[in-house]
Design a protein around this motif. Sequence first.
Motif, PDB file in Angstrom:
ATOM      1  N   ILE A 169      50.849  36.527  61.821  1.00 45.08           N
ATOM      2  CA  ILE A 169      51.456  37.689  61.151  1.00 45.08           C
ATOM      3  C   ILE A 169      52.040  37.212  59.823  1.00 45.08           C
ATOM      4  N   ILE A 212      57.936  44.000  62.764  1.00 44.69           N
ATOM      5  CA  ILE A 212      57.022  43.904  63.885  1.00 44.69           C
ATOM      6  C   ILE A 212      57.513  44.629  65.142  1.00 44.69           C
ATOM      7  N   LYS A 219      54.550  50.507  64.266  1.00 42.65           N
ATOM      8  CA  LYS A 219      54.187  49.541  63.222  1.00 42.65           C
ATOM      9  C   LYS A 219      53.002  48.706  63.692  1.00 42.65           C
ATOM     10  N   LEU A 257      55.549  46.675  71.145  1.00 48.65           N
ATOM     11  CA  LEU A 257      56.619  45.728  70.843  1.00 48.65           C
ATOM     12  C   LEU A 257      57.984  46.395  70.750  1.00 48.65           C
ATOM     13  N   SER A 258      58.009  47.662  70.304  1.00 48.60           N
ATOM     14  CA  SER A 258      59.326  48.306  70.220  1.00 48.60           C
ATOM     15  C   SER A 258      59.856  48.569  71.629  1.00 48.60           C
TER      16      SER A 258
HETATM   17  P1  ADP Z   1      49.897  47.782  69.411  1.00 45.39           P
HETATM   18  O1  ADP Z   1      49.899  48.475  70.727  1.00 45.39           O
HETATM   19  O2  ADP Z   1      49.387  48.613  68.311  1.00 45.39           O
HETATM   20  O3  ADP Z   1      49.294  46.423  69.457  1.00 45.39           O
HETATM   21  P2  ADP Z   1      52.451  46.485  69.341  1.00 45.39           P
HETATM   22  O4  ADP Z   1      53.794  47.084  69.130  1.00 45.39           O
HETATM   23  O5  ADP Z   1      52.205  45.790  70.621  1.00 45.39           O
HETATM   24  O6  ADP Z   1      51.425  47.633  69.055  1.00 45.39           O
HETATM   25  O7  ADP Z   1      52.196  45.482  68.164  1.00 45.39           O
HETATM   26  C1  ADP Z   1      52.472  45.872  66.838  1.00 45.39           C
HETATM   27  C2  ADP Z   1      51.675  45.083  65.862  1.00 45.39           C
HETATM   28  O8  ADP Z   1      52.161  43.743  65.840  1.00 45.39           O
HETATM   29  C3  ADP Z   1      50.222  44.930  66.197  1.00 45.39           C
HETATM   30  O9  ADP Z   1      49.490  46.033  65.769  1.00 45.39           O
HETATM   31  C4  ADP Z   1      49.864  43.694  65.428  1.00 45.39           C
HETATM   32  O10 ADP Z   1      49.684  44.036  64.075  1.00 45.39           O
HETATM   33  C5  ADP Z   1      51.108  42.841  65.526  1.00 45.39           C
HETATM   34  N1  ADP Z   1      51.006  41.834  66.619  1.00 45.39           N
HETATM   35  C6  ADP Z   1      51.556  41.929  67.856  1.00 45.39           C
HETATM   36  N2  ADP Z   1      51.312  40.823  68.587  1.00 45.39           N
HETATM   37  C7  ADP Z   1      50.586  40.002  67.798  1.00 45.39           C
HETATM   38  C8  ADP Z   1      50.025  38.691  67.954  1.00 45.39           C
HETATM   39  N3  ADP Z   1      50.165  38.005  69.105  1.00 45.39           N
HETATM   40  N4  ADP Z   1      49.364  38.166  66.907  1.00 45.39           N
HETATM   41  C9  ADP Z   1      49.234  38.845  65.752  1.00 45.39           C
HETATM   42  N5  ADP Z   1      49.727  40.074  65.530  1.00 45.39           N
HETATM   43  C10 ADP Z   1      50.414  40.653  66.523  1.00 45.39           C
END
Ligand code: ADP
Length: 662
Positions: A338, A346, A351, A368-369
């Motif tokens: 990232i 993040i 997002k 993630l949220s």
């Molecule tokens: P989503 O369900 O869209 O993946 P998340 O909230 O889980 O949503 O993640 C948000 C964003 O964070 C992802 O769309 C990605 O851009 C980034 N992300 C999450 N985990 C990783 C990871 N392990 N490596 C790279 N990018 C990540």
Amino acid sequence: MAAKARKILPQKNKSKSKKQNFKTSFHNNLESKHRLLSYLMDNIPDVIYFKDKKGRLMLVNKAHAKGLGVDPNAVAGKTDFDFFTQKRASMMAKDDMRVMKAAKPIIDKIERATRPDGIDNYVSTTKIPMKDNRGKVVGLIGITRDITKRMQFEHLRREKARIEKKLEVLEELNKLESEFISAVSHELRTPLAIIKQLVTLVFNETIGSVNDKQQEALKRANDNVERLRKLIDDLLDISRIERGRLRLHHSLINLKDLFKESSDFYKNLAGLRGIELKYSLPKRDVNIFVDADRINQIITNLINNAIKFTEEGGTIKIDLKVLETRVRVCISDTGIGIAKKNLPHIFSKFKQVSNLSGAEKKGIGLGLSIVKELVRKHDGEIWVESQPGVGSKFYFTLPRFYTPEVLDKRVKEKIDSLLSKGSSVKFINLVIVDYNEFKEKIKIKPVTLFKNLKDIISASYDTVFTSKNRDIPAIVSDASHGKCSIIFSHTSERKVTNLAALLKDNIKAYFTKNKIDEVFIALGVLSYHKDAKPHNAKHLLIGPSVREIYIGSEMRQHRRITYSTDIDIYFPGDKAQTCQSIDLSEGGICFKCKAPLKTDSEVKIKFDLLKSKKLINTDARVTWIKQSEIMPADPSDRFKIGLEFMNLGEKDKSLLLRELGL
Ligand code: ADP
């Protein structure tokens, strides 16, 4: 009596006539008046000046001379044009003329001004026409007050009111949105479950045979139904979080088991994409009080993301570490990483920062949220370290010990009633782990078991508490869930800790005698300061603190004290930084910092012990990081960082123990 009265009377008259004399002499004494007035002029912080009809300064007080940067005696005959900019001086002259021509004062005129020394401020000016004996205007008196602070305060007050109003509207909108999402999601759930059932029915050929092509199509339909189900679940979770309706159901679990149970599934899932998935779990059990389903949800989300954002040939590692007061999970990958600029966003709702092709890989940026909120609800911290092209490391911690949320309602109520009476509270919490399984294994009836446990508590209590210092505890036991709490209102922490230690031994002996093994008892001591607010109050004023904890076989003592001192941190490559510590224990120290350090990085630290003034100079490792939710006024309060001491020498160890009062 009469004589006494007579004696006093003349004295009274005397003092009256003294006052009279003073009054007349003061009125007649111009010198005294002048002295008082010039004392006022020279000591008042406001600017005072006298001008003649042509706007020339006749007299100024010390404050004005200081602001103009000249000696008070050097201003006579000068005008504002000698000190201020042409524009400002013209404005002042215009006001002067207005006051003198109309013979009417200007009162409390508020304006922005630049002082001759270049400082911008707000001032309030009053100008009064000065008249001679015949009433003819001969000049003016001006008083100017610096009201910058007052204006700033008013500005802040107005801003605060504006923001509060905006927040209210936003909260209302958010609530409406959440309620809408919740209603729609619930409505979607039922038809989706029916579709899934029907698809499975056809796929399993229950209502007729299907060919390979049809099976393939049905599988794709099923995958999409699953995606939709996950999305609805996420939306429902977000809506619950935003409406404050997310409830946790705590139980004591072995975190290691939680990982082991799903490890085959994830190894396979990663394997299908050519990714290696490795676990690094500690040897000993990691028993913590958490909501197992929600912790599973956190882990699932992070592992799924790691798989999603890692290319074929990559590696994912899941690492579980037991720290001093918390456990830490790290899910690291060798994926796309990232960008630094995206890291702060993040964990925000909706997002997504990586560009991924393939619809099946796309979520909607809620995972993630939700993860962050679930960790926060468990009193843990979550943070991420990542580098594009190298990979990402998602860390989260969970407390190893009880927090008030895990207490039963009856226990909480008892504690609350004591706290509202102003008592401090200590209590011992005893929980039999996996009680349902345990009940089936033993021959003793739960009611009898709990009666026996109560007898053990009673006997242990009699040993620790002599007749002089008895504080009869309240015992809240719940035989159907294998729980018991012993609550004290006046006893010292030392006594309660002694009782807990004795209880541990006696309960162990009881189980051994009755040939009951495979019983795991968690015994914790929690203490509340007498100024702590009850649980039902909005905010805990001073939170409960876990002083000592005994869990199963790894029963050990912790003492962490609030500790504010300067700590020098040396980074590899010799860069040093001085930070403020927050608390200290024999295992480590926590401090505030404006930027995060890398997790697991090793640093050298130096700090003086407050009591003994001795220097501790040791190596330490960064174990956890907590970022403040809001931007604090002081940027050095932005991050809290936990350090674990490494290779602490015997001498330093004993110095530390003495400092901690152990
Ligand atoms: P989503 O369900 O869209 O993946 P998340 O909230 O889980 O949503 O993640 C948000 C964003 O964070 C992802 O769309 C990605 O851009 C980034 N992300 C999450 N985990 C990783 C990871 N392990 N490596 C790279 N990018 C990540």
